[in-house]
Design a protein around this motif. Sequence first.
Motif: not given
Length: 287
Positions: A43-45, A47-48, A238, A241, A244-245
């Motif tokens: 997952l990456t930013t 995706d968020i 991840n 990520t 961050l989520w």
Amino acid sequence: MVKTIGNPLTWLAQGASGTGRAMGSAADALGSELTEPPETNILTTADIRAALSAGFADFSRYRTDVMFIVLIYPVIGLALSVMAFNEALLPMIFPLAAGFLLLGPVAAIGLYQMSRKAETQANVNWSTALTVLQARNIGPVLAMAFYLLAIFVAWMFTALQIYGWTLGPEPPASASAFLTDVFTTSAGWTMIVTGMAVGFVFAAVVLVISLISLPMLIDRHVGVPIAVATSLQVARENPVTVALWGAVVAVLMLLGTLPLFLGLIVVLPVLGHATWHLYRAAVPQDS
């Protein structure tokens, strides 16, 4: 298609019909079609951002804030009213607010179902959320919900103990006296720092075990161990990520508590739908 606000009792009855039959076979549903976690994506930013955008789109399309006004906000209001008129419970107001982070995944299971159904059918409405109660995998879903509820109860008990060790054990004389003690005494600041540190641990545990597990239980015939293992796998692969989520969720939930928890009417459904889309990004459908 424009959605209208129907009779809540009607769609509640429609969605809940057949629940007894599903509950009767819940033991059957505790099994799993998988013996090990499926492969997951990185997952990456981006995706968020995509998940939040899709979550807001679902929220706007289906007006799921109305569900929370009808079904959840009265419970929040009742809890706050009880605490407001019982000074002995004043120390538990902040832990209760923080506890929404722990119970949010449970409150969102109907939203996962709506976003899931919207992928294959056009006629999605509020009653769709309650069809999750008829699903073959309702057993694992309820089991996971019970575990998260147990974590919430443990958090509330821990918060009460922290108050007892710092400003307690006597209840505050008044709301103003309590606030004065919290922000102007060393014991009050000890309670704040300790409570935030311990609360962070509880929130982190819930984040890594529920981020993927509850949406996966809605989506597939798997047991709780496989769903939780998949969620842990995603968190392990991840870490940045997922952290961050978690920060995004925490900030939005904090904003949602202002004023008087009214913001949760928007924040909870948006995050619920967004979590489903993040699950789709993390776990390929063909895995």
